[in-house]
Design an enzyme around this catalytic site. Structure first.
Site, PDB file in Angstrom:
ATOM      1  N   SER B 100       2.757 -41.131  -8.143  1.00  0.00           N
ATOM      2  CA  SER B 100       2.079 -39.851  -8.265  1.00  0.00           C
ATOM      3  C   SER B 100       2.770 -38.820  -7.398  1.00  0.00           C
ATOM      4  O   SER B 100       3.460 -39.158  -6.438  1.00  0.00           O
ATOM      5  CB  SER B 100       0.626 -39.968  -7.873  1.00  0.00           C
ATOM      6  OG  SER B 100       0.525 -40.147  -6.500  1.00  0.00           O
ATOM      7  N   HIS B 114       2.077 -31.520 -11.062  1.00  0.00           N
ATOM      8  CA  HIS B 114       1.460 -32.781 -10.665  1.00  0.00           C
ATOM      9  C   HIS B 114       1.779 -33.815 -11.738  1.00  0.00           C
ATOM     10  O   HIS B 114       1.784 -33.499 -12.920  1.00  0.00           O
ATOM     11  CB  HIS B 114      -0.059 -32.615 -10.557  1.00  0.00           C
ATOM     12  CG  HIS B 114      -0.807 -33.909 -10.744  1.00  0.00           C
ATOM     13  ND1 HIS B 114      -1.420 -34.244 -11.940  1.00  0.00           N
ATOM     14  CD2 HIS B 114      -1.017 -34.951  -9.906  1.00  0.00           C
ATOM     15  CE1 HIS B 114      -1.985 -35.439 -11.814  1.00  0.00           C
ATOM     16  NE2 HIS B 114      -1.761 -35.885 -10.602  1.00  0.00           N
ATOM     17  N   ASN B 116       1.157 -38.291 -12.483  1.00  0.00           N
ATOM     18  CA  ASN B 116       0.653 -39.577 -12.013  1.00  0.00           C
ATOM     19  C   ASN B 116       0.693 -40.531 -13.194  1.00  0.00           C
ATOM     20  O   ASN B 116       0.180 -40.226 -14.262  1.00  0.00           O
ATOM     21  CB  ASN B 116      -0.792 -39.407 -11.497  1.00  0.00           C
ATOM     22  CG  ASN B 116      -1.478 -40.739 -11.222  1.00  0.00           C
ATOM     23  OD1 ASN B 116      -2.605 -40.961 -11.640  1.00  0.00           O
ATOM     24  ND2 ASN B 116      -0.800 -41.629 -10.527  1.00  0.00           N
ATOM     25  N   TYR B 117       1.387 -41.660 -13.033  1.00  0.00           N
ATOM     26  CA  TYR B 117       1.415 -42.698 -14.075  1.00  0.00           C
ATOM     27  C   TYR B 117       1.086 -44.029 -13.433  1.00  0.00           C
ATOM     28  O   TYR B 117       1.668 -44.380 -12.412  1.00  0.00           O
ATOM     29  CB  TYR B 117       2.776 -42.713 -14.791  1.00  0.00           C
ATOM     30  CG  TYR B 117       2.907 -41.472 -15.651  1.00  0.00           C
ATOM     31  CD1 TYR B 117       2.326 -41.432 -16.905  1.00  0.00           C
ATOM     32  CD2 TYR B 117       3.524 -40.318 -15.152  1.00  0.00           C
ATOM     33  CE1 TYR B 117       2.358 -40.276 -17.669  1.00  0.00           C
ATOM     34  CE2 TYR B 117       3.560 -39.154 -15.917  1.00  0.00           C
ATOM     35  CZ  TYR B 117       2.975 -39.148 -17.174  1.00  0.00           C
ATOM     36  OH  TYR B 117       2.981 -38.008 -17.919  1.00  0.00           O
ATOM     37  N   ARG B 118       0.113 -44.739 -14.023  1.00  0.00           N
ATOM     38  CA  ARG B 118      -0.371 -45.959 -13.365  1.00  0.00           C
ATOM     39  C   ARG B 118      -0.745 -47.049 -14.370  1.00  0.00           C
ATOM     40  O   ARG B 118      -1.066 -46.774 -15.530  1.00  0.00           O
ATOM     41  CB  ARG B 118      -1.577 -45.636 -12.478  1.00  0.00           C
ATOM     42  CG  ARG B 118      -2.741 -45.062 -13.243  1.00  0.00           C
ATOM     43  CD  ARG B 118      -3.802 -44.442 -12.331  1.00  0.00           C
ATOM     44  NE  ARG B 118      -4.844 -43.813 -13.151  1.00  0.00           N
ATOM     45  CZ  ARG B 118      -4.773 -42.590 -13.638  1.00  0.00           C
ATOM     46  NH1 ARG B 118      -3.747 -41.809 -13.373  1.00  0.00           N
ATOM     47  NH2 ARG B 118      -5.743 -42.108 -14.414  1.00  0.00           N
ATOM     48  N   GLY B 278      -8.931 -49.665   3.536  1.00  0.00           N
ATOM     49  CA  GLY B 278      -7.596 -49.893   4.087  1.00  0.00           C
ATOM     50  C   GLY B 278      -6.518 -49.008   3.488  1.00  0.00           C
ATOM     51  O   GLY B 278      -5.341 -49.193   3.779  1.00  0.00           O
ATOM     52  N   ARG B 280      -4.082 -45.807   2.866  1.00  0.00           N
ATOM     53  CA  ARG B 280      -3.477 -44.809   3.746  1.00  0.00           C
ATOM     54  C   ARG B 280      -3.998 -43.430   3.331  1.00  0.00           C
ATOM     55  O   ARG B 280      -3.573 -42.892   2.320  1.00  0.00           O
ATOM     56  CB  ARG B 280      -1.956 -44.871   3.598  1.00  0.00           C
ATOM     57  CG  ARG B 280      -1.196 -43.716   4.233  1.00  0.00           C
ATOM     58  CD  ARG B 280      -1.039 -43.825   5.715  1.00  0.00           C
ATOM     59  NE  ARG B 280      -0.263 -44.962   6.118  1.00  0.00           N
ATOM     60  CZ  ARG B 280       0.982 -44.896   6.624  1.00  0.00           C
ATOM     61  NH1 ARG B 280       1.558 -43.731   6.813  1.00  0.00           N
ATOM     62  NH2 ARG B 280       1.617 -45.981   6.967  1.00  0.00           N
TER      63      ARG B 280
END
Lengths: 320, 320
Positions: B100, B114, B116-118, B278, B280
């Site tokens: 992303s 922007h 984002n590839y998931r 957890g 980041r």
């Protein structure tokens, strides 16, 4: 309660304009009266922008007359309100009147103040269910013990009139509420606290079964509301001419970024505003600073004044 | 999929640094490798700040291996996933890998991009449930038809490889997703759109009962991911030297404020980040601009370029 709100608003705005004037600025509040289109209520929002002393100051009073939507009812029930509807699935009529303010000064040695005092009333099958909420908290970019102690002592004096232990309870509540919980395992407070409370019926004993005492509730709001100017302006007048560097201004901007995070992600008032149909969205968002900054992985070095501030935001302290 | 993510990241960062260099700047990406403490996965976050051309550019790839908490499961079920647990109340193991990026240029005539590839995989009682999500969208402060048409045409070309009608569906999805719903009765898009999709199994027919085709899904991600540089950099190179005024820069800052509002209040990725233990947090929030601005009741006058932009944000248009 409306009268109290108007008085608090007038006093606060008067002081801001006085200070701007004595700094040689002509900045003044723009007064914006509005009504909720096709809904009940409205408000008066006063905003001053780009002053010499204050970057942005927004003070608003508002009255909302509407019906609780299921999300609002759910949120209030989880906080202990019965809200029994006459028939299952009914939405309940409510009204809320309140005053709220966020003021961001220019000088990074002058803290940001927020306050909000409100009275909520819902018509339920059991009659009227009503409560008070509010608080005043301080958000400095740098820690100045003298200032913070003055602020907390003034708040304590205001709470002490409502009974012993009231300040301690509301101070703790504040430290637990104004937290960017997404910032690290223990979260990070947005500032050095003050007082915060909600769902208070004026019965200040620890006995939660006790009867509401709305007169005492109003007296408490009056005591807290009228303490704001004394809490805040002596600090401003003390720090107004403190010299500051470009780096100190940038640190203030980073802290403003955290302020935006809290207000958009966690703040109950913002969420309530977003969920209220016909609300003036600019009045809800007037709490946002004029400018803010996000730097990736900005961690002040140990031993710096910036690091000192972060340590205190992460570990709330007693100031009285 | 991880290879694709790394390739997209490398290409994009390479282009950014090349442009910075040719503008006489030494700004480069700070590479930050991280692991999820006491949890599975980690990532590589690359951030460039305070460049001559780019105010802030954050590109990250991340792998999260964890268990869905009840809130995540609920959100995914409302979007049509079965997620049958082996035993009632079980939390399901999942993994997600994605790339992303948000890049905010300095010049107000250069748009923000922007992408984002998931790829998402959950172990359920019925076996693996998996899907793809992503998109690429453009957020200019000013409307330049040539730029926006170029962007949308490139995105269409990338989608056309996955079948007819895919661009139209994902373009509409984008216009409906990136909306500040709290801004006015019909909301306000944060930009001029692009494509957006989620819960896609690679079966691009309208028939939702059809079988997943993960190979086709990967090919789609590959096609879209590799179209980003061609979509964006020709626009930047065209506008990089456009002169701009202080007022135009301020307008860009106000639009950045709206960007922050969307990302903190509505964005699914931010919410997912906040809900993942957890994680980041700086990697989740790298999408925020370096600076942003909020002015009370700022409404551009009719006939201005700023007003034109707002009209388009409020009424999405076809650009192909």
């Amino acid at each position: 309660m409306e009268l109290l709100c108007m008085q608090v608003q007038a006093d606060f705005c008067g002081n801001i304009e006085r200070i701007e004037k004595s700094a040689g600025s002509e900045a003044s509040f723009k007064v914006d009266k509005w009504e909720r289109k096709d809904h009940g209520g409205g408000g008066i929002t006063c905003v001053l922008q780009d002053g010499k002393v204050f970057e942005k100051s927004g003070v608003g009073i508002s009255v909302v007359v509407s019906k609780l939507n299921p999300k609002m009812q759910e949120a209030m029930r989880t906080r202990g309100h019965k809200l029994t509807p006459p028939n299952e699935g009914d939405t309940l009529p409510f009204s809320v009147v309140g005053v709220s303010c966020v003021t961001h000064p220019v000088n990074p040695h002058c803290p940001t103040i927020h306050y909000n005092y409100r009275y909520f009333e819902v018509e339920t099958a059991d009659g009227i269910e009503a409560w008070f909420g509010g608080g005043t908290d301080l958000t400095p970019a740098y820690i100045n013990e003298e200032d913070i102690k003055h602020f907390h002592n003034t708040q304590k004096k205001a709470c002490d009139r409502s009974g012993p232990g009231v300040y301690d309870r509301f101070k703790k509540w504040c430290d637990e509420y104004f937290v960017n919980t997404h910032r690290g395992p223990n979260g990070e407070c947005r500032g050095v606290g003050g007082i915060f409370f909600d769902d208070v019926t004026g019965n200040f004993s620890e006995d939660k079964e006790g009867k509401p005492d709305y007169e005492a509730g109003f007296r408490h709001q009056m005591s807290c509301g009228s303490s704001i100017c004394e809490s805040f302006f002596p600090i401003i007048e003390r720090r107004i001419n403190s010299p500051f560097t470009k780096e100190e201004k940038e640190w203030q901007q980073i802290r403003r970024g955290r302020y935006v995070e809290f207000n958009l992600v966690h703040d109950r008032g913002t969420k309530f505003g977003f969920a209220t149909p016909g609300v003036r969205i600019e009045a809800v968002l007037m709490s946002l600073p004029l400018t803010a900054r996000w730097e990736y992985e900005h961690h002040p070095e140990e031993g710096t004044k910036e690091h000192e501030a972060v340590m205190i935001f992460q570990n709330p302290r007693n100031w009285v």
